[in-house]
Design a protein around this motif. Structure first.
Motif, PDB file in Angstrom:
ATOM      1  N   SER A   1       0.826  -1.209   0.000  1.00 35.06           N
ATOM      2  CA  SER A   1       0.000   0.000   0.000  1.00 35.06           C
ATOM      3  C   SER A   1       0.859   1.256   0.000  1.00 35.06           C
ATOM      4  CB  SER A   1      -0.935  -0.001   1.202  1.00 35.06           C
ATOM      5  OG  SER A   1      -0.214  -0.093   2.411  1.00 35.06           O
ATOM      6  N   ASN A   2       2.008   1.198   0.666  1.00 36.46           N
ATOM      7  CA  ASN A   2       2.911   2.357   0.682  1.00 36.46           C
ATOM      8  C   ASN A   2       3.493   2.623  -0.698  1.00 36.46           C
ATOM      9  OD1 ASN A   2       4.397   4.479   1.808  1.00 36.46           O
ATOM     10  ND2 ASN A   2       6.154   3.149   2.203  1.00 36.46           N
ATOM     11  N   ILE A   3       3.914   1.566  -1.390  1.00 32.68           N
ATOM     12  CA  ILE A   3       4.485   1.726  -2.733  1.00 32.68           C
ATOM     13  C   ILE A   3       3.445   2.277  -3.705  1.00 32.68           C
ATOM     14  CG2 ILE A   3       5.370   0.435  -4.711  1.00 32.68           C
ATOM     15  CD1 ILE A   3       6.815  -1.389  -2.725  1.00 32.68           C
ATOM     16  N   LEU A   4       2.213   1.763  -3.626  1.00 30.50           N
ATOM     17  CA  LEU A   4       1.168   2.231  -4.526  1.00 30.50           C
ATOM     18  C   LEU A   4       0.836   3.701  -4.283  1.00 30.50           C
ATOM     19  CD1 LEU A   4      -1.278  -0.817  -4.551  1.00 30.50           C
ATOM     20  CD2 LEU A   4       0.338  -0.135  -6.319  1.00 30.50           C
ATOM     21  N   SER A   5       0.808   4.124  -3.029  1.00 26.58           N
ATOM     22  CA  SER A   5       0.525   5.533  -2.737  1.00 26.58           C
ATOM     23  C   SER A   5       1.665   6.429  -3.194  1.00 26.58           C
ATOM     24  CB  SER A   5       0.287   5.721  -1.233  1.00 26.58           C
ATOM     25  OG  SER A   5       1.417   5.335  -0.479  1.00 26.58           O
ATOM     26  N   ILE A   6       2.914   5.967  -3.045  1.00 23.65           N
ATOM     27  CA  ILE A   6       4.064   6.759  -3.507  1.00 23.65           C
ATOM     28  C   ILE A   6       4.064   6.861  -5.030  1.00 23.65           C
ATOM     29  CG2 ILE A   6       6.591   6.769  -3.668  1.00 23.65           C
ATOM     30  CD1 ILE A   6       6.673   5.630  -0.855  1.00 23.65           C
ATOM     31  N   LEU A   7       3.727   5.764  -5.711  1.00 25.05           N
ATOM     32  CA  LEU A   7       3.663   5.798  -7.175  1.00 25.05           C
ATOM     33  C   LEU A   7       2.635   6.808  -7.670  1.00 25.05           C
ATOM     34  CD1 LEU A   7       3.906   2.025  -8.145  1.00 25.05           C
ATOM     35  CD2 LEU A   7       5.575   3.798  -8.629  1.00 25.05           C
TER      36      LEU A   7
END
Length: 579
Positions: free
Chosen positions: A565-571
């Motif tokens: 979820s962190n990677i998707l929000s950063i992307l």
């Protein structure tokens, strides 16, 4: 061109599968082969998940690829939620791909007998109704076909990059859901609920279409990239110059689209249709309706909020303030009205409205932390919600051999398709099937946000991101409603564990003796009588076990979920040049 389409090749697989099933339905004469179609659908969805997972890493490098004339696009965010939708659809199809009950004979369960012997029942008709081979859900050929249509619309909706493709994808998804609700032809409650859903869904579509028409009439564009560029330019330039006279129409157009989308996901104050529809349609269909439509529309709202959060209706109020109002109303209405419910699916409908309040709160904040909490909350709630409805279906099948004289049958409409409708039907269920009752209790505790279950961490992330941005009042409301909503969750747990049931095992099953023959290489090995030793099928048992363990054991494996979820929000927030 081949490279871009290859990243969306499971769409071609879905379309070809839909047309193949459509052709096979028109040529089929036997209605009882629908169970095989559900199994074919599971294979299709498994392969689509595999293709989406393979494409996930390619789109991560490119940070999104436009396809089909940029009407759609694929990225790591869209692929991740495609996998979630395909996975949930697979779980729903699993409920109709295998018979719900099985007859257990211990001596036959050895490895040698399973591989080389055959067990033949001499009086199959005697137990056909008990195993539910003649259930209505196993005689509807169109079920798998309509479900795949909805999945196709959801996948297209998440990947849409044009207002026209968004509207068409929503309608493709919605039409499939209307048909799915009315697919049980002999159910009067299902037909009336689907008609209600259709009329109010059409009204919501009118709001969305009106908002799109206003945007096109004033700006002359429908592509989202062009729309976002014009919005950013109009925000940067001085409005007093009047270079963008039509800019004042944009926030109201987006508001109309948001109203239609909130109507579709039954967020307050547009929630009034949801409890009636959930309660009227069969539970198997409710499992699908309560999850798939909400996932796809919430992802569309995520992208809409991210790119247009700087559009102000008034000087200090962005159009996303309306989502904060909807969040506040959803939290309060879903919690307070849920306290007065005595029908289990109506209670779960108000529970969904309350949880939508948490997701809308995280969505409207629009920061990296809040989007991370939104993505994680959406994933964990979808898993918990599917598990709750599957357990309800399983409880209904497990009580098929029992009779309860204390239940008022006039309050239970369409019992064959929705066996469990009243909370009082769960009285003392722990003493009948303790493992299933415990799984349901774990799921309800996760809804309530009790640590260390998965739902607790989701709510904690939403509250943390809200406090960071200064939303103290809404955080307090969220904490209070979370505590109050625990009352009706705990009431269900108290009913199952601490009340005594009034169920009586059917006498005709106690005296039932089924003649059977065990053969090996077409030679009779043994002839005997089977007793009525029925149990829940492995398809239900394994599904409920896996989903319950995910909810229960999340604290031992949090890094993978939180990092995703962190990677998707950063992307979403960081440009591809930085990545």
């Amino acid at each position: 061109m081949f490279y871009t389409i290859s990243n969306f090749r499971y769409l071609s697989l879905l379309i070809s599968s839909v047309f193949s099933l459509l052709l096979s339905n028109s040529l089929a004469f036997r209605r009882d082969i629908s169970i095989l179609y559900s199994r074919i659908g599971i294979i299709i969805l498994f392969y689509c998940i595999y293709l989406a997972y393979n494409s996930l890493f390619i789109t991560y490098i490119d940070n999104g690829i436009g396809i089909f004339g940029n009407l759609f696009y694929v990225s790591s965010i869209t692929h991740s939620f495609h996998i979630l939708i395909l996975f949930i659809s697979l779980l729903v199809l699993n409920m109709t791909a295998f018979y719900p009950r099985k007859l257990v004979y211990g001596e036959y369960l050895g490895v040698f007998n399973l591989l080389f012997s055959k067990l033949q029942l001499l009086k199959k008709l005697t137990i056909s109704n008990i195993i539910l081979k003649n259930g209505e859900q196993y005689s509807i050929l169109e079920y798998t076909l309509v479900l795949l249509f909805v999945v196709l619309g959801s996948i297209l909706l998440i990947s849409s990059s044009d207002l026209i493709s968004i509207f068409l994808s929503i309608e493709l998804q919605s039409y499939g859901l209307y048909l799915l609700c009315a697919i049980y032809r002999n159910s009067e409650s299902s037909t009336s609920s689907s008609l209600t859903y259709f009329l109010l869904g059409a009204l919501a579509s009118c709001f969305i279409l009106l908002g799109i028409a206003l945007i096109y009439a004033n700006l002359g564009v429908t592509h989202l990239d062009s729309f976002y560029i014009i919005n950013n330019l109009s925000f940067i330039l001085d409005q007093s110059v009047n270079k963008f006279n039509n800019y004042t129409f944009i926030p109201y157009s987006i508001l109309l689209i948001a109203v239609g989308l909130l109507f579709k996901i039954s967020a307050a104050p547009f929630h009034f249709w949801s409890p009636d529809v959930y309660d009227g349609i069969p539970t198997i269909v409710t499992t699908f309706v309560a999850n798939i439509a909400k996932i796809s529309i919430l992802i569309v709202m995520l992208q809409l909020v991210y790119f247009t959060s700087n559009i102000y209706i008034f000087t200090n109020y962005s159009w996303t303030s309306s989502l904060l109002l909807s969040s506040l109303l959803s939290l309060t209405i879903g919690t307070i009205l849920g306290l007065t419910q005595f029908r289990i699916k109506r209670l779960l409908a108000y529970s969904t409205i309350s949880h939508l309040g948490f997701m809308l709160l995280a969505l409207s904040i629009n920061s990296v932390e809040s989007i991370q909490s939104f993505i994680f909350y959406l994933i964990q709630y979808s898993i918990s919600n599917v598990n709750a409805f599957i357990i309800l279906v399983a409880i209904g099948y497990s009580l098929y051999s029992y009779n309860d004289s204390n239940i008022n049958n006039k309050q239970i409409v369409d019992k064959n398709n929705s066996p469990i409708q009243m909370i009082t039907q769960l009285k003392g269920y722990f003493h009948i099937n303790s493992i299933l009752a415990l799984s349901f209790a774990i799921t309800l505790f996760s809804f309530a946000g009790i640590p260390p279950l998965m739902g607790f961490f989701a709510k904690q992330m939403v509250f943390s991101s809200a406090l960071q941005e200064g939303f103290i009042f809404l955080t307090l409301i969220g904490v209070l409603t979370s505590v109050i909503s625990a009352v009706y969750y705990l009431y269900i747990v108290k009913t199952m564990f601490f009340d005594w049931h009034s169920y009586i095992y059917l006498n005709k099953l106690n005296n039932l003796r089924i003649p059977a023959i065990l053969t090996h290489k077409n030679k009779k090995v043994k002839e005997f009588y089977l007793k009525s030793n029925f149990s829940l099928s492995s398809s239900f048992s394994l599904t409920i076990s896996i989903l319950t363990l995910i909810i229960l054991l999340f604290m031992f494996m949090p890094n993978e979920w939180l990092n995703m979820s962190n990677i998707l929000s950063i992307l979403l927030f960081v440009p591809s040049t930085i990545i």
